[in-house]
Design an enzyme around this catalytic site. Sequence first.
Site, short mmCIF file in Angstrom:
data_model
loop_
_atom_site.label_atom_id
_atom_site.label_comp_id
_atom_site.label_asym_id
_atom_site.label_seq_id
_atom_site.Cartn_x
_atom_site.Cartn_y
_atom_site.Cartn_z
N ASP A 10 62.56 62.74 42.06
CA ASP A 10 63.74 62.26 42.78
C ASP A 10 64.67 63.41 43.17
OD1 ASP A 10 62.74 59.78 42.44
OD2 ASP A 10 64.07 59.20 40.79
N SER B 139 32.68 41.50 58.97
CA SER B 139 32.73 40.92 57.62
C SER B 139 31.33 41.09 57.02
CB SER B 139 33.18 39.47 57.67
OG SER B 139 32.26 38.73 58.41
N GLU C 153 29.45 49.64 45.25
CA GLU C 153 30.86 49.85 44.93
C GLU C 153 31.55 48.50 44.75
OE1 GLU C 153 32.95 51.22 48.67
OE2 GLU C 153 30.87 51.44 49.29
N LYS D 27 33.76 45.28 45.18
CA LYS D 27 34.34 44.58 46.34
C LYS D 27 35.77 44.21 45.97
CE LYS D 27 33.40 41.03 49.77
NZ LYS D 27 34.70 40.38 49.84
N ASP E 105 39.45 42.84 46.02
CA ASP E 105 40.06 41.62 46.53
C ASP E 105 41.45 41.95 47.07
OD1 ASP E 105 40.11 39.01 47.13
OD2 ASP E 105 40.26 38.27 45.08
N GLU F 34 40.66 49.02 51.74
CA GLU F 34 41.30 47.80 51.27
C GLU F 34 42.64 48.16 50.62
OE1 GLU F 34 39.23 45.27 51.93
OE2 GLU F 34 39.90 43.55 50.74
N TYR G 99 36.98 52.87 51.97
CA TYR G 99 35.57 52.65 51.69
C TYR G 99 34.62 52.84 52.86
CZ TYR G 99 36.99 47.85 53.02
OH TYR G 99 37.51 46.76 53.63
N LYS H 45 25.60 49.00 50.30
CA LYS H 45 25.44 49.49 51.68
C LYS H 45 24.25 50.43 51.75
CE LYS H 45 30.46 49.54 52.15
NZ LYS H 45 31.66 50.33 52.08
N LYS I 93 28.34 38.47 45.28
CA LYS I 93 29.57 37.85 44.77
C LYS I 93 29.42 37.45 43.31
CE LYS I 93 32.25 36.13 48.03
NZ LYS I 93 33.63 36.36 48.33
N CYS J 136 65.77 23.00 21.32
CA CYS J 136 64.66 23.90 21.02
C CYS J 136 63.54 23.11 20.33
CB CYS J 136 65.16 25.03 20.11
SG CYS J 136 63.84 25.99 19.36
N CYS K 193 63.65 24.25 16.41
CA CYS K 193 64.77 24.02 15.49
C CYS K 193 65.77 23.01 16.04
CB CYS K 193 65.47 25.33 15.17
SG CYS K 193 66.35 26.03 16.57
N CYS L 224 66.50 29.53 23.22
CA CYS L 224 67.02 28.81 22.06
C CYS L 224 68.28 29.54 21.63
CB CYS L 224 65.97 28.82 20.94
SG CYS L 224 66.64 28.40 19.33
N CYS M 221 65.86 29.67 13.35
CA CYS M 221 64.83 28.96 14.13
C CYS M 221 63.43 29.38 13.65
CB CYS M 221 65.02 29.30 15.61
SG CYS M 221 63.70 28.66 16.66
S1 IVH Z 1 32.67 47.45 53.61
C1 IVH Z 1 30.94 45.98 57.45
N1 IVH Z 1 33.42 47.84 51.14
O1 IVH Z 1 35.18 42.63 52.12
C2 IVH Z 1 31.60 46.68 56.35
N2 IVH Z 1 34.27 45.97 52.31
O2 IVH Z 1 33.71 40.33 53.29
C3 IVH Z 1 32.63 45.86 55.71
N3 IVH Z 1 35.86 44.63 51.03
O3 IVH Z 1 36.54 42.70 55.34
C4 IVH Z 1 33.50 46.59 54.87
N4 IVH Z 1 35.80 45.86 49.20
O4 IVH Z 1 37.98 43.51 53.41
C5 IVH Z 1 33.52 47.06 52.23
N5 IVH Z 1 34.05 48.31 48.95
C6 IVH Z 1 34.14 47.55 50.05
C7 IVH Z 1 34.96 46.41 50.09
C8 IVH Z 1 35.00 45.64 51.24
C9 IVH Z 1 36.33 44.79 49.80
C10 IVH Z 1 36.22 43.52 51.93
C11 IVH Z 1 36.65 43.94 53.31
C12 IVH Z 1 35.81 43.17 54.26
C13 IVH Z 1 35.32 42.05 53.39
C14 IVH Z 1 34.01 41.54 53.88
#
Ligand code: IVH
Length: 692
Positions: free
Chosen positions: A51, A96, A127, A129, A131, A189, A241, A306, A330, A424, A427, A442, A449
């Site tokens: 800072d 996707s 790798e 996936k 969320d 992501e 990624y 991949k 998944k 509470c 008590c 409480c 208590c």
């Molecule tokens: S590769 C065509 N790598 O999953 C390549 N996607 O269901 C697509 N996601 O839209 C991206 N982790 O938001 C890739 N390690 C990862 C990922 C990843 C999450 C998501 C991404 C994509 C969705 C596809």
Amino acid sequence: MNPNQGPNQESDPELSAAVLERAAHLREQLTHHLYLYHVLDAPEIADAEYDRLFDELLDLENTYPSLYSASSPTQRVGAPALEQFEKVQHARPMLSLDKATTREELEQWMQRCRNRLGDAALTFTCEPKIDGVAVALIYENGELTLAATRGDGNEGENIFANVRTIGSIPLTLSGEASRVAPKLEVRGEIYIPLDRFEAFNAAAIAMGEKPMVNPRNGAAGSLRQLDSKVTAGRPLTMFCYSLGGSEGHWQPQPQAEVLSTFAEWGLRTNPALEVVADLEQCLSYIDRLEQRRDDLGYEIDGVVIKVNDLGQQQLLGSVTRKPRWAIAYKFAAQEATSVVESVDFQVGRTGAITPVARLQPTFVGGVTVTNATLHNMDEIARLDLHVGDRVMIRRAGDVIPQIATVIIGQRPQNAQAVALPDGCPSCGSVIHRLDEEVVARCSAPRDFCPAQRKEGLKHFVSRLAFDVDGLGDKLIDQLVDQGLVSNSADLFSLSKDQLVALERMGQKSADNLLAALAVAKQTTLPRMIYALGIREVGEATAAGLARHFGDMESLLAADLDALEQVPDVGPVVAQSVLEFFAQPEHREVVSALQRLGVNWPTIEVIAPESLALAGQIWVLTGTLESMPRGTAKQHLIDLGAKVAGSVSAKTTVVVAGPGAGSKLEKAQSLGLQILSENDLLALLNQHEKEVT
Ligand code: IVH
């Protein structure tokens, strides 16, 4: 970008070479420390130090407007709010992924890749996936110039202003990036790590604000803010990624190397990436990752596999918005629906009342869930939760299950609204809900208590406090219910006869428990302070108080001012400590513990300036073999040194381990003192007493 701070040479006071140099230095330092903190997760300076550098740069930039640079770290705090997001056309569609949920589906996918590619050797990257929210970053000549959401895959929204506030996303790429890839699109992501999600929500709830529903929604909502100052306050980070495209003479190959090159350029990539050669190795990766799922610190919903070779990826191409060269395996869902059977109110050690939903047992993400925390009454109101409702429950990592939403359409006629009880549940005392607090409490003191007393005792014997083996929750409940123990000191005067009379307590267990209590009597001042269970005083604060005051008497005598002198203790914590010790029964417990032979040796309080390495600046470089770098750093800090990330003429000592590179060279050229790891160990041993 920032209309208030555009370049304006005329109005600048003389801009000397020294000022220019200082600003450049500060920017370099701040960028480096942001990288260490957000990308490597290995900060080397305290927040306060950061800072200070930041403020100095801000001052300079305000005094000399022509210093303005879009890539200055000061430009990360958020820009004026937008009216709406601009649309952005993706140069290549953001695709996707196809899904596999069984071993067979994965095997079929691999076979299809092989069939199309003939005999060519084939490897895959695996790798997590993540969320979160998919984002594309555009770098031109190494500078971040645009960031876009995926949108419909062809057209997304320009969220540049928001993305610039995320500390782990470099505004400028380092290394060769600008030369070899003057135009570069990086995809990845953006997400919220679980610990930061929980901390954000705890703070939001404490301030009476809306918590985030889950990390993914939180990330999406934060990126959708038109006011980037709001985004700047959100705990976002990013894993990069894939390559969206590049222009220049960089010839990236294969996928695994694309990512390691990204990392060299300062982009944050996932360390959990592995290259596998066949189905067996791929399945082994999936199993290992699924086992670690709760420890990753972020939410994932599977593994992305991949084809590693980018040329082969191109040969495989894509069908209907999904590449043939990648697939998402998944994991079992972490969401399921259940029914709320009742809502109970639990009383914590500080009297805080937490509503808990009792659910019809439901299997989610590998475990049977029967309870979900509801945090507080505001959360119940936000969800509009009734007893009898069907709800969507969600497990996130090892976080306690949450209720994500109520399925209002399925609400039964006899569903009951939930109200805070009048008294509470333990008590019967009045429940207070102060205006500024979201939490209801409480109103009884802890000793009155039973629930607070039990929770206080559970905390007292917990691992980071007195760490008493064999004194579980059920036993504490019995001891309190039978009136044998009302405060922590009473634990140390329990007799064997009293213990064997308890349910499920044999001679042997009673002996073991008494022995464990006898051992626990020898403790430390930080543990003792933590064990008291003072509101707002966690393990780190307790240690800070112990180090600052050195003994219990000084802590008991401290007033508000004295307490606020302790590093990291602010007015709220100080007030809480003061209120705790203002209660005679709390002071009495401390004396009783002492009388019963509980012992916490005094800590020698050493003035910072008289520490062995006071005033010295150390740099650690290369690998350390005997201890993690963070540990070495902490030892040096405990001895009064500052540990810096870069070597300069001000550096006192450089510790160089195997693999040390440019920092070692610089130290040599500056003629600095250079120590080996063994020298460091010898020095730490010599000062061992001060270190512990
Ligand atoms: S590769 C065509 N790598 O999953 C390549 N996607 O269901 C697509 N996601 O839209 C991206 N982790 O938001 C890739 N390690 C990862 C990922 C990843 C999450 C998501 C991404 C994509 C969705 C596809």
